[in-house]
Design an enzyme around this catalytic site. Structure first.
Site, PDB file in Angstrom:
ATOM      1  N   ASP A  33       0.956  -1.280  -0.101  1.00 41.87           N
ATOM      2  CA  ASP A  33       0.109  -0.155   0.049  1.00 41.87           C
ATOM      3  C   ASP A  33       0.845   1.357  -0.026  1.00 41.87           C
ATOM      4  O   ASP A  33       1.799   1.259   0.685  1.00 41.87           O
ATOM      5  CB  ASP A  33      -0.820  -0.149   1.093  1.00 41.87           C
ATOM      6  CG  ASP A  33      -2.086   1.116   1.011  1.00 41.87           C
ATOM      7  OD1 ASP A  33      -3.380   0.421   1.106  1.00 41.87           O
ATOM      8  OD2 ASP A  33      -1.708   2.392   0.937  1.00 41.87           O
ATOM      9  N   ASN A  91     -13.154  -3.525   2.042  1.00 38.73           N
ATOM     10  CA  ASN A  91     -14.226  -2.636   1.960  1.00 38.73           C
ATOM     11  C   ASN A  91     -15.010  -2.729   0.723  1.00 38.73           C
ATOM     12  O   ASN A  91     -14.465  -2.863  -0.272  1.00 38.73           O
ATOM     13  CB  ASN A  91     -13.662  -1.301   1.935  1.00 38.73           C
ATOM     14  CG  ASN A  91     -12.816  -0.757   3.380  1.00 38.73           C
ATOM     15  OD1 ASN A  91     -13.451  -1.230   4.180  1.00 38.73           O
ATOM     16  ND2 ASN A  91     -11.475  -0.335   3.175  1.00 38.73           N
ATOM     17  N   GLU A  99     -12.149   3.239  -1.163  1.00 38.07           N
ATOM     18  CA  GLU A  99     -11.777   4.230  -2.121  1.00 38.07           C
ATOM     19  C   GLU A  99     -11.392   3.987  -3.568  1.00 38.07           C
ATOM     20  O   GLU A  99     -11.731   4.564  -4.425  1.00 38.07           O
ATOM     21  CB  GLU A  99     -10.236   4.977  -1.734  1.00 38.07           C
ATOM     22  CG  GLU A  99     -10.186   5.680  -0.847  1.00 38.07           C
ATOM     23  CD  GLU A  99      -8.687   5.760  -0.056  1.00 38.07           C
ATOM     24  OE1 GLU A  99      -7.885   5.961  -1.028  1.00 38.07           O
ATOM     25  OE2 GLU A  99      -8.366   5.982   1.059  1.00 38.07           O
ATOM     26  N   HIS A 104     -10.318  -5.554  -3.453  1.00 35.83           N
ATOM     27  CA  HIS A 104      -9.074  -5.827  -3.012  1.00 35.83           C
ATOM     28  C   HIS A 104      -9.176  -6.050  -1.616  1.00 35.83           C
ATOM     29  O   HIS A 104     -10.043  -5.620  -0.934  1.00 35.83           O
ATOM     30  CB  HIS A 104      -7.973  -4.570  -3.186  1.00 35.83           C
ATOM     31  CG  HIS A 104      -8.507  -3.417  -2.681  1.00 35.83           C
ATOM     32  ND1 HIS A 104      -9.430  -2.675  -3.418  1.00 35.83           N
ATOM     33  CD2 HIS A 104      -8.206  -2.817  -1.362  1.00 35.83           C
ATOM     34  CE1 HIS A 104      -9.857  -1.543  -2.720  1.00 35.83           C
ATOM     35  NE2 HIS A 104      -8.999  -1.910  -1.503  1.00 35.83           N
ATOM     36  N   HIS A 106      -7.092  -6.057   1.931  1.00 35.71           N
ATOM     37  CA  HIS A 106      -5.673  -5.369   2.778  1.00 35.71           C
ATOM     38  C   HIS A 106      -5.490  -6.726   3.642  1.00 35.71           C
ATOM     39  O   HIS A 106      -6.183  -7.205   4.192  1.00 35.71           O
ATOM     40  CB  HIS A 106      -6.266  -4.212   3.675  1.00 35.71           C
ATOM     41  CG  HIS A 106      -6.786  -3.045   2.914  1.00 35.71           C
ATOM     42  ND1 HIS A 106      -6.130  -1.908   2.762  1.00 35.71           N
ATOM     43  CD2 HIS A 106      -7.910  -2.808   2.483  1.00 35.71           C
ATOM     44  CE1 HIS A 106      -6.866  -1.050   2.193  1.00 35.71           C
ATOM     45  NE2 HIS A 106      -8.028  -1.668   1.829  1.00 35.71           N
TER      46      HIS A 106
HETATM   47  P1  AMP Z   1     -10.010   1.184   0.080  1.00 36.97           P
HETATM   48  O1  AMP Z   1     -10.278   2.056   0.887  1.00 36.97           O
HETATM   49  O2  AMP Z   1     -10.079  -0.203   0.761  1.00 36.97           O
HETATM   50  O3  AMP Z   1     -10.380   0.934  -1.139  1.00 36.97           O
HETATM   51  O4  AMP Z   1      -8.447   1.181   0.006  1.00 36.97           O
HETATM   52  C1  AMP Z   1      -7.781   1.696  -1.107  1.00 36.97           C
HETATM   53  C2  AMP Z   1      -6.172   1.561  -0.792  1.00 36.97           C
HETATM   54  O5  AMP Z   1      -5.351   1.837  -1.793  1.00 36.97           O
HETATM   55  C3  AMP Z   1      -5.637   2.758   0.392  1.00 36.97           C
HETATM   56  O6  AMP Z   1      -5.166   2.373   1.496  1.00 36.97           O
HETATM   57  C4  AMP Z   1      -4.760   3.554  -0.565  1.00 36.97           C
HETATM   58  O7  AMP Z   1      -3.677   3.691   0.235  1.00 36.97           O
HETATM   59  C5  AMP Z   1      -4.209   2.488  -1.427  1.00 36.97           C
HETATM   60  N1  AMP Z   1      -3.712   3.113  -2.770  1.00 36.97           N
HETATM   61  C6  AMP Z   1      -4.298   4.144  -3.447  1.00 36.97           C
HETATM   62  N2  AMP Z   1      -3.573   4.259  -4.609  1.00 36.97           N
HETATM   63  C7  AMP Z   1      -2.397   3.530  -4.609  1.00 36.97           C
HETATM   64  C8  AMP Z   1      -1.316   3.300  -5.309  1.00 36.97           C
HETATM   65  N3  AMP Z   1      -1.159   3.986  -6.537  1.00 36.97           N
HETATM   66  N4  AMP Z   1      -0.449   2.293  -5.114  1.00 36.97           N
HETATM   67  C9  AMP Z   1      -0.502   1.541  -3.961  1.00 36.97           C
HETATM   68  N5  AMP Z   1      -1.548   1.787  -3.054  1.00 36.97           N
HETATM   69  C10 AMP Z   1      -2.498   2.731  -3.393  1.00 36.97           C
END
Ligand code: AMP
Length: 120
Positions: A33, A91, A99, A104, A106
């Protein structure tokens, strides 16, 4: 929600944006991440076009689903987390604040992780 082919993880899969890859096989990609919330914070996702866990659970093939959970275990063991423990989290949608609209999981580890959810 329709799958957005321009989401950031789709772009990483196409090689348009770099990532710190930690694992890849025919169906799955995993990388660190960009804003880690624990010493180990890996994102692992299927290469197929699924917006979230909801669509993956409903529409992915049994092979994709089985391969996915096997890969979660492989990545956690690769990072040395099998003994100390780890947390997986996915999520879906607005309430948890998803987001990136590409399914995915975590994988967090490397320290005591505390409560699963913050106190209200
Ligand atoms: P979520 O809220 O479960 O969708 O989490 C999205 C995650 O993607 C967050 O923890 C971000 O820090 C991560 N993220 C967003 N853009 C990137 C990227 N380019 N490379 C690695 N992680 C990312």
């Amino acid at each position: 929600m329709a799958y957005d082919r321009n989401n950031v993880f789709a772009r990483i899969l196409r090689g348009e944006i770099p990532c710190q890859k930690v694992y890849e096989d025919a169906h799955v990609l995993a990388f660190n991440d960009i804003r880690p919330q624990a010493p180990v914070h890996v994102l692992l996702f299927p290469k197929g076009e699924y917006v979230s866990v909801d669509g993956f659970a409903a529409k992915a093939s049994a092979g994709e689903q089985a391969g996915f959970i096997v890969a979660v275990g492989k990545v956690a063991r690769q990072d040395g987390l099998a003994e100390s423990g780890y947390r997986t989290l996915a999520n879906h949608g607005a309430d948890p604040g998803q987001e990136v609209p590409h399914f995915h999981v975590h994988i967090f580890g490397g320290k005591r992780l505390g409560r699963m959810l913050p106190r209200e």
